[in-house]
Design an enzyme around this catalytic site. Structure first.
Site, short mmCIF file in Angstrom:
data_model
loop_
_atom_site.label_atom_id
_atom_site.label_comp_id
_atom_site.label_asym_id
_atom_site.label_seq_id
_atom_site.Cartn_x
_atom_site.Cartn_y
_atom_site.Cartn_z
N ASN A 122 -3.00 -7.48 8.07
CA ASN A 122 -4.06 -8.48 8.05
C ASN A 122 -3.45 -9.85 7.86
O ASN A 122 -2.38 -9.99 7.25
CB ASN A 122 -5.04 -8.25 6.88
CG ASN A 122 -5.66 -6.88 6.88
OD1 ASN A 122 -6.14 -6.41 7.90
ND2 ASN A 122 -5.64 -6.25 5.72
N LYS A 146 -2.23 -4.25 3.09
CA LYS A 146 -1.54 -3.48 2.05
C LYS A 146 -0.30 -2.79 2.59
O LYS A 146 0.73 -2.76 1.94
CB LYS A 146 -2.50 -2.46 1.42
CG LYS A 146 -3.70 -3.08 0.72
CD LYS A 146 -4.45 -2.08 -0.12
CE LYS A 146 -3.66 -1.70 -1.36
NZ LYS A 146 -3.41 -2.83 -2.25
N ASN A 157 2.41 -5.48 3.38
CA ASN A 157 2.93 -5.99 2.11
C ASN A 157 3.88 -5.00 1.45
O ASN A 157 4.96 -5.37 0.98
CB ASN A 157 1.77 -6.27 1.15
CG ASN A 157 0.89 -7.42 1.58
OD1 ASN A 157 1.25 -8.20 2.46
ND2 ASN A 157 -0.28 -7.53 0.97
N GLY A 190 -1.37 -3.00 -14.69
CA GLY A 190 -1.08 -4.42 -14.72
C GLY A 190 0.08 -4.74 -15.65
O GLY A 190 1.12 -4.07 -15.64
N GLY A 195 1.98 -2.09 -17.68
CA GLY A 195 2.89 -1.13 -17.07
C GLY A 195 2.16 -0.05 -16.31
O GLY A 195 1.23 -0.32 -15.55
N GLY A 199 0.03 -5.02 -6.57
CA GLY A 199 -0.04 -3.57 -6.38
C GLY A 199 0.77 -3.11 -5.19
O GLY A 199 1.41 -2.04 -5.24
N ASP A 200 0.78 -3.90 -4.12
CA ASP A 200 1.56 -3.53 -2.94
C ASP A 200 3.06 -3.63 -3.24
O ASP A 200 3.86 -2.82 -2.75
CB ASP A 200 1.21 -4.45 -1.77
CG ASP A 200 -0.27 -4.43 -1.45
OD1 ASP A 200 -0.91 -3.39 -1.69
OD2 ASP A 200 -0.79 -5.45 -0.97
N GLY A 253 0.39 -16.09 -3.12
CA GLY A 253 0.25 -15.26 -1.94
C GLY A 253 0.82 -13.86 -2.13
O GLY A 253 1.50 -13.56 -3.11
#
Length: 314
Positions: free
Chosen positions: A17, A46, A49, A225, A228, A257-258, A293
């Site tokens: 995307n 995702k 990334n 997050g 950990g 997360g990616d 970003g």
């Protein structure tokens, strides 16, 4: 006709995307218009990334994806070449638009995202099967829920048949069939996704993880997050907590997360045991939130190693 085999440590069944990022003071109410403080157009998706994070961690990465024959799609191809990612299994769809994600970023760094997958919605078993030889020769295959379940199922079946490890980031959360969960060696939901996948509204993470393990998942990793992550294995033993990192300056959490997923895949591909691989993934994800970003601050392997193994002062 199948493509010529590509040598890769990690194969990513990928979404692509273009991120349209607006920075706003707070989430807008329904029907409300807010003035944004800034606007950026950045690479996203995702799968893309995670592939970039994986490549920056030293893995040889190949993509299986589908993009539009437009400027956004061409930008993706140029980006993957620049990042050293093999894109020969990326299908370009004439007359179709590439995917777009509209992202609102708030002052605390959190965000909300709406994704229109575009040509990526046509990625399925056909494109995956064309890459079967590449998948069979890899060490890890990873996917997210931004691609079709048919594509992920096809890839994970090939991987399982050839002893290739499978890694699924179940985001955005959606119901997953037992057939896919049984083919998933490592599942990496966040807290909300874990309970949603387990079908439990009011439960502990432990109860949710155990429910997913009973459905056939090999290992569940709940990402927490800055706290950990926590690991549960299907051996019935106790869970294992992996400490996170609190970075002094956070620009935004887009792509964290990616970064975790891609860095975990890279660590597993180079032979790290799962608990140790999670330390690498946590460190890389923490570094990723120090820039703007999805990929702006995704770290290299050397930068991640410097955080994990700092050189003593002279």
């Amino acid at each position: 006709m199948a493509h010529e085999p590509i040598t890769a440590d990690v194969v990513c069944i990928a979404s692509w995307n273009t991120d349209l990022v607006s920075r706003v003071p707070r989430p807008p109410a329904r029907g409300e218009t807010l003035l944004a403080d800034a606007f950026d157009i950045t690479p996203g998706g995702k799968g893309s990334n995670a592939a970039i994070a994986c490549a920056r961690q030293g893995a040889r990465v190949a993509l299986v994806a589908r993009i539009g024959d437009d400027d956004f799609g061409r930008n993706g191809l140029q980006l993957w070449v620049a990042e050293g990612i093999d894109a020969r299994h990326v299908e370009v769809a004439p007359g179709e638009r590439s995917g777009v994600a509209q992202i609102l970023v708030y002052p605390d760094g959190d965000n909300s995202i709406a994704v229109a997958p575009g040509a990526g919605s046509g990625l399925g078993a056909r494109q995956v099967e064309a890459a079967a030889a590449t998948i069979a020769a890899a060490r890890v295959v990873m996917a997210s829920c931004e691609v079709s379940l048919d594509a992920t199922l096809a890839a994970f079946r090939i991987a399982r048949a050839h002893g290739v490890r499978t890694l699924l980031n179940p985001a955005p959360a959606r119901p997953l069939p037992d057939a896919l969960l049984a083919l998933t060696d490592v599942l990496t939901p966040n807290e909300t996704e874990l309970l949603a996948l387990a079908g439990l509204d009011r439960a502990t993470l432990e109860q949710g993880a155990q429910a997913l393990l009973r459905r056939g998942v090999g290992a569940v990793v709940a990402t927490l997050g800055a706290e950990g992550c926590r690991l549960w294995l299907d051996d019935g033993g106790a869970s294992h907590a992996v400490a996170g990192w609190r970075m002094p300056a956070v620009a935004d959490t887009v792509g964290a997360g990616d970064t975790f997923t891609g860095s975990l895949a890279a660590a597993l591909a180079r032979g790290e045991p799962l608990p140790q691989a999670l330390r690498w993934a946590n460190a890389a994800a923490a570094l990723s939130v120090t820039g703007r970003g999805a990929i702006g601050a995704m770290p290299t392997l050397a930068r991640t190693r410097a955080l994990l193994e700092p050189t003593p002062a002279a």
